[in-house]
Structure formats: C-alpha cells, structure tokens
Design a protein around this motif. Structure first.
Motif, PDB file in Angstrom:
ATOM      1  N   LYS A 419       0.879  -0.903  -0.159  1.00 33.76           N
ATOM      2  CA  LYS A 419       0.400   0.167  -0.140  1.00 33.76           C
ATOM      3  C   LYS A 419       1.209   1.504   0.206  1.00 33.76           C
ATOM      4  O   LYS A 419       1.847   1.536   0.835  1.00 33.76           O
ATOM      5  N   ILE A 420       0.690   1.763  -0.970  1.00 36.54           N
ATOM      6  CA  ILE A 420       1.441   3.279  -1.372  1.00 36.54           C
ATOM      7  C   ILE A 420       0.909   4.859  -0.624  1.00 36.54           C
ATOM      8  O   ILE A 420      -0.348   4.652  -1.029  1.00 36.54           O
ATOM      9  N   VAL A 421       1.558   5.597   0.567  1.00 39.20           N
ATOM     10  CA  VAL A 421       0.897   6.086   0.598  1.00 39.20           C
ATOM     11  C   VAL A 421       2.342   7.706   1.191  1.00 39.20           C
ATOM     12  O   VAL A 421       2.658   7.748   0.992  1.00 39.20           O
ATOM     13  N   THR A 422       1.155   8.993   0.108  1.00 38.97           N
ATOM     14  CA  THR A 422       2.477  10.004   0.242  1.00 38.97           C
ATOM     15  C   THR A 422       1.782  10.963   1.620  1.00 38.97           C
ATOM     16  O   THR A 422       0.659  10.952   1.712  1.00 38.97           O
ATOM     17  N   LEU A 423       2.905  12.285   2.067  1.00 38.10           N
ATOM     18  CA  LEU A 423       3.182  12.554   2.760  1.00 38.10           C
ATOM     19  C   LEU A 423       3.459  14.482   2.755  1.00 38.10           C
ATOM     20  O   LEU A 423       4.509  14.196   2.199  1.00 38.10           O
ATOM     21  N   TYR A 424       2.795  14.960   2.664  1.00 40.54           N
ATOM     22  CA  TYR A 424       3.430  16.185   2.396  1.00 40.54           C
ATOM     23  C   TYR A 424       3.286  17.215   3.715  1.00 40.54           C
ATOM     24  O   TYR A 424       2.108  18.298   4.226  1.00 40.54           O
ATOM     25  N   ALA A 425       4.273  18.463   4.433  1.00 47.19           N
ATOM     26  CA  ALA A 425       4.492  18.385   5.626  1.00 47.19           C
ATOM     27  C   ALA A 425       4.748  20.216   5.932  1.00 47.19           C
ATOM     28  O   ALA A 425       5.436  20.760   4.904  1.00 47.19           O
ATOM     29  N   HIS A 426       4.360  20.803   6.864  1.00 49.56           N
ATOM     30  CA  HIS A 426       4.313  21.878   6.969  1.00 49.56           C
ATOM     31  C   HIS A 426       4.345  22.945   6.383  1.00 49.56           C
ATOM     32  O   HIS A 426       4.183  24.622   6.343  1.00 49.56           O
ATOM     33  N   ASN A 427       2.603  23.370   5.248  1.00 51.34           N
ATOM     34  CA  ASN A 427       2.245  24.065   4.510  1.00 51.34           C
ATOM     35  C   ASN A 427       1.672  25.226   5.540  1.00 51.34           C
ATOM     36  O   ASN A 427       1.216  24.956   6.759  1.00 51.34           O
ATOM     37  N   SER A 428       1.190  26.563   4.262  1.00 51.22           N
ATOM     38  CA  SER A 428       1.187  27.311   5.289  1.00 51.22           C
ATOM     39  C   SER A 428      -1.052  27.240   5.181  1.00 51.22           C
ATOM     40  O   SER A 428      -1.716  27.346   5.904  1.00 51.22           O
ATOM     41  N   ASP A 429      -1.542  26.487   4.378  1.00 51.87           N
ATOM     42  CA  ASP A 429      -2.987  26.640   3.929  1.00 51.87           C
ATOM     43  C   ASP A 429      -3.036  24.859   2.931  1.00 51.87           C
ATOM     44  O   ASP A 429      -2.363  25.064   2.554  1.00 51.87           O
ATOM     45  N   ILE A 430      -3.708  24.975   3.260  1.00 52.24           N
ATOM     46  CA  ILE A 430      -4.332  23.449   2.648  1.00 52.24           C
ATOM     47  C   ILE A 430      -5.594  23.031   1.714  1.00 52.24           C
ATOM     48  O   ILE A 430      -6.398  24.008   2.536  1.00 52.24           O
ATOM     49  N   LEU A 431      -5.504  23.156   0.632  1.00 49.58           N
ATOM     50  CA  LEU A 431      -6.426  23.015  -0.356  1.00 49.58           C
ATOM     51  C   LEU A 431      -7.348  21.591  -0.670  1.00 49.58           C
ATOM     52  O   LEU A 431      -8.585  21.491  -1.650  1.00 49.58           O
ATOM     53  N   VAL A 432      -7.891  20.711   0.179  1.00 49.07           N
ATOM     54  CA  VAL A 432      -8.056  19.827  -0.126  1.00 49.07           C
ATOM     55  C   VAL A 432      -8.485  19.562   1.912  1.00 49.07           C
ATOM     56  O   VAL A 432      -8.233  19.036   2.245  1.00 49.07           O
ATOM     57  N   SER A 433      -9.646  18.107   0.841  1.00 53.23           N
ATOM     58  CA  SER A 433      -9.961  17.760   2.331  1.00 53.23           C
ATOM     59  C   SER A 433     -10.436  16.400   1.997  1.00 53.23           C
ATOM     60  O   SER A 433     -10.114  15.012   1.253  1.00 53.23           O
ATOM     61  N   ALA A 434     -10.488  15.534   3.504  1.00 50.16           N
ATOM     62  CA  ALA A 434     -10.140  14.037   3.721  1.00 50.16           C
ATOM     63  C   ALA A 434     -11.404  13.169   2.511  1.00 50.16           C
ATOM     64  O   ALA A 434     -12.076  13.715   3.056  1.00 50.16           O
ATOM     65  N   GLY A 435     -10.511  12.373   1.649  1.00 52.28           N
ATOM     66  CA  GLY A 435     -11.875  11.482   0.855  1.00 52.28           C
ATOM     67  C   GLY A 435     -11.387  12.196  -0.226  1.00 52.28           C
ATOM     68  O   GLY A 435     -12.346  12.131  -1.413  1.00 52.28           O
ATOM     69  N   ASP A 436     -11.444  13.568  -0.801  1.00 55.19           N
ATOM     70  CA  ASP A 436     -10.728  14.019  -2.218  1.00 55.19           C
ATOM     71  C   ASP A 436     -10.325  13.310  -3.028  1.00 55.19           C
ATOM     72  O   ASP A 436      -9.297  12.626  -2.802  1.00 55.19           O
TER      73      ASP A 436
END
Length: 477
Positions: A419-436
């Motif tokens: 199972k492949i997952v990516t992670l993106y950290a330390h953002n100032s703004d997040i433009l998506v929501s869980a489930g998108d």
C-alpha cells in the motif's frame, strides 16, 4: 565365670574395632580413589542480589563512558566556538552532545529505578526484621520477669533452708534422741516421733524445692542468654541494613540531582542548537526541521498514523466503502477506480513542489546523523504543493508541532501488493479535504513553515506498507 564374661566383652570390642578400622581405611580409601578419578564439577549460580549489583556496575561503566564522550565533545565545541558557532559542524557537534546526554539520562533513569527497587526491598526487610526483633524483645522481657520471680522465690526458700540448717546445727543431732528418751510414756514417745518425722520430711521437701528451683533458674538463664544473643545479632543486622539503606538513599539523591542538572543542560543545548540552526538556514535558504524535537510528541503522531494506515484495505476489496484506523476514526471513502491496484504505475511520481528541487535534508538522516523519514524541499512561502500521484486524500491534520499542517494521500497498491501513501508537511494552507480524489500534479496545498520547521519548505514522504522509503528513487520531473 566373671573372667569368661570379661574375655567375651574384650573380644567383642576388638571385633568392633577391626570392623571400624576396615570401614575407615577401605571405605575412605576407595572413596578417595573414586573422587580422584573424576574431577569435581562446580556450578556457579548468580543470586538476584549479585545480578543487580552487576547490572548497576554496567550502568556505572556506561555512564563513565558517556561522561568521557561529553568531555571530548565539550573540548571540540570550545575549539569550534573560538572560530564561529554559526557553522554546521558546530551545530552537528552540539546535536551529538544532545544525543549523548539523552543516552546518559536513560542510564541514570535505570540507575534511579534500581536504587528505588533496592530501597523498597531494604525498607520492607528492615520493617519485617524490626517486627521480629520487637517480638523477641518482648520474649526476653517476659523471660527476664519469670527469672526475677524465680530468683525471689529461690531467695525465700534458700533463706528458710539456711535458718533450718542453723537451728539443727545449734541444737545438735543428740537432742532428737534426748527428746525421744525423755518421754514419760509411749504415747508421748509416738507423738514426738511423728513430729520429728514430719519436720525431717519438711526439711527434705525444702531441699528438693531448692534443687528444683535452682534447675529452673539455670534453664531460664540459658534460654534468656540464647534469646539475648539472637536479639543482639538481629540488632546488629538491622544497623547494617539501615546503613545500607542510607547509602542507597544517598546514591538515589545524587542520581536524581544529576538527572535534574543534565536535563537543564539538555534543554539549554537544544535551545541553542535550534537557534543556531535557524540562523544558519536563514543564511543558506536551506530550510528544514529543527532536529531536536520532543521524542514523545513524534512517537504519538507516528502511532496515530500507523493506526490509520494499518486499517487500510486493498483497492480490489472496495466498492464504495470506508477504511478505518484502530482507534475507530473513519477514513475517507474511495471507489475502486480512484486508486491503483497491483500496478507499479503508482510508483511513477512527480516532485511535490514543481520548480524546487534543492534538497535541504535528505533521506534517511539529517546532516547530524539524526533520522529523517523523507526529503525536505526549501521553497518560498505559498509555493504550489502538488499530489505526487493520483489517489484519495486519506488524512488532513493541522498541528502546532511536528508535521504542522500536513496531508496524507492513499494511492493504492504496487505490483507486490504494498500500500502506497505520500505525506506533505509544514503547509501554510491546505486546499483539499479527506475523501477528495486528486490527480497527479494537482495542487493540494501552499507551502509554509508550520509545526517543527526552521522556515518555508515542503517535507515529503513515501510510505510502503507504512514503511518510509527514499522518495528520490520514485520521483521524476
């Protein structure tokens, strides 16, 4: 006849002597031969007390080694500081000192735990021995009182006996005959005879009482002396235990004071390292994370992520459902077509911050040797952060520590079923929501410096079955 009996007795004694001699010589000699043929096997056993003592010695040795390392590091830091503290070498050396301090604190914590266990065991033993000593002291007091009563009774009997002996000595034994012969008639004779007989019997009983009381006194004195000797031994043992307890308490206090001192030093070192590192990254523009983050905070976040990822199911098992972590939190719904299923196409990823390919901290370590589970890409605040591959947004978190504001995307499985997952950290703004559902290269956030960060950058991770791997091997422009 007597002579024959005597001869038989002598013959029997000689036979017994010969048998004893044969047993002594033959038996002991044969035993000596058997034991000389086989070397004795000695087994060494370690008592719990010895094992604890050895463990404490090992901890002392480790602590001494850490102290030597700290001494060497302090000398190096002083040498580097004479030139400049604003260098990566100085900061890395300071971080190494922080690491050694952490290890030494672990050893000190183990020592403190050992001392506390020893103190508790000693205190329990002292309390039990004190109860026994108190009980024995009560027995000693009781026997002493009994002995005192016996001595008083003996003195009374003995005094009566002495008076009686004095009276007999003064009167003389002939007075008894005179008393009998001077009787006027047979009736008086018999009466006096009975009286003299009664007095004689009383004297004999008095003497027997004195003997019996003497034996009781001697027995009580022997018992009392035995109990006193045992009590003395117990009191000596208690004194030794209390001295050992005081010694352990002193060691515990010393170790606790050292822990407090080293924690202060550790806190100061971390603060200085973070300050100097922040200044250095501002100068170079190579922003990344502070490298002395609280381990408990990191572990708590990692446990939460692991719980979520361990709840993921294979894409082919999904129609329109949900995945859930072990704590019961529900992850986003996704359709079978939203993610890859047993395809290595999932591993063809794009860079998370287009146009920014400089690495400020790589995988799997920072420059100071500390673990780093991803790659850091420094970039101006507000830079476009994109999905490295198509998938479903699995998690959106906004933290004040660690990853700060971060996103996790589930991409499906590779040909090996991982199972492949990516992670993106330390953002100032997040433009998506869980489930998108997101496409490869689609913007999902704006870069920033939230959480544990020295300045604006994107921390990027790839996890295969929740194991962090080197993103560099799967990225292309």
């Amino acid at each position: 006849m007597k002579r024959k009996v005597l001869i038989k007795i002598i013959a029997a004694l000689i036979s017994v002597s010969l048998v004893f001699a044969s047993v002594t010589v033959g038996g002991f000699y044969s035993f000596a031969e058997e034991t000389s043929a086989t070397e004795p096997v000695t087994e060494t056993t370690t008592t719990p007390e010895q094992a604890k003592e050895e463990a404490q010695k090992r901890l002392e040795q480790q602590k001494a080694e850490f102290d030597e390392s700290l001494k060497a590091l302090d000398e190096k830091l002083a040498q580097l500081a004479s030139e400049s503290k604003n260098t990566e070498e100085y900061i890395n050396t300071l971080d190494t000192r922080i690491g050694v301090l952490n290890e030494e604190l672990t050893v000190l914590d183990e020592q403190v735990t050992g001392y506390i266990e020893d103190i508790d065991a000693l205190q329990k033993s002292i309390d039990e021995n004190q109860l026994e000593a108190d009980a024995l002291q009560s027995e000693v007091d009781k026997v002493q009182n009994e002995l005192d009563a016996l001595n008083r009774a003996f003195e009374a009997k003995y005094e009566a006996y002495c008076l009686r002996m004095r009276a007999i000595y003064i009167s003389g034994s002939y007075n008894i005959i005179t008393a009998l012969l001077t009787c006027g008639d047979i009736s008086s004779f018999l009466t006096r005879y009975e009286m003299i007989k009664a007095v004689s019997k009383s004297d004999a009983q008095l003497l027997e009482d004195i003997k019996e009381q003497t034996n009781k006194i001697l027995a009580e004195e022997a018992d009392l002396n035995d109990k006193k000797a045992t009590l003395d031994d117990m009191n000596i043992n208690l004194i030794a235990q209390r001295n050992e307890l005081q010694n352990k308490q002193n060691r515990l206090t010393s170790a606790q004071e050292e822990i407090a001192s080293k924690k202060i030093s550790l806190s100061e070192d971390r603060a200085e390292s973070n300050r100097l590192f922040a200044e250095l990254t501002v100068q170079t523009g190579l922003h990344t994370e502070f490298r002395n983050e609280d381990e408990a905070v990191k572990q708590a976040i990692e446990d939460e992520i692991s719980g979520l990822l361990n709840g993921l199911i294979d894409p082919e098992d999904v129609t329109l459902g949900t995945t859930s972590d072990r704590s019961g939190a529900t992850a986003p719904s996704y359709a079978f077509s939203d993610v890859y299923s047993h395809s290595d196409g999932v591993l063809n990823m794009t860079y998370p911050v287009p146009g920014h390919y400089t690495v400020s901290a790589g995988f799997p370590n920072y420059s100071n040797g500390g673990y780093h589970g991803g790659i850091d890409y420094p970039c101006p605040k507000g830079s476009k952060v994109v999905a490295a591959q198509s998938g479903v947004v699995l998690l959106v978190k906004r933290l004040e520590t660690s990853y700060g504001h971060y996103i996790m995307i589930y991409h499906g499985t590779d040909s090996k079923g991982r199972k492949i997952v990516t992670l993106y950290a330390h953002n100032s703004d997040i433009l998506v929501s869980a489930g998108d559902t997101v496409a490869r290269g689609q913007q999902i956030a704006r870069s920033g410096s939230t959480g544990n960060s020295t300045g604006p950058h994107c921390h990027f991770e790839i996890r295969m079955d929740n194991k962090q791997v080197n993103p560099k091997n799967y990225l292309s422009k």
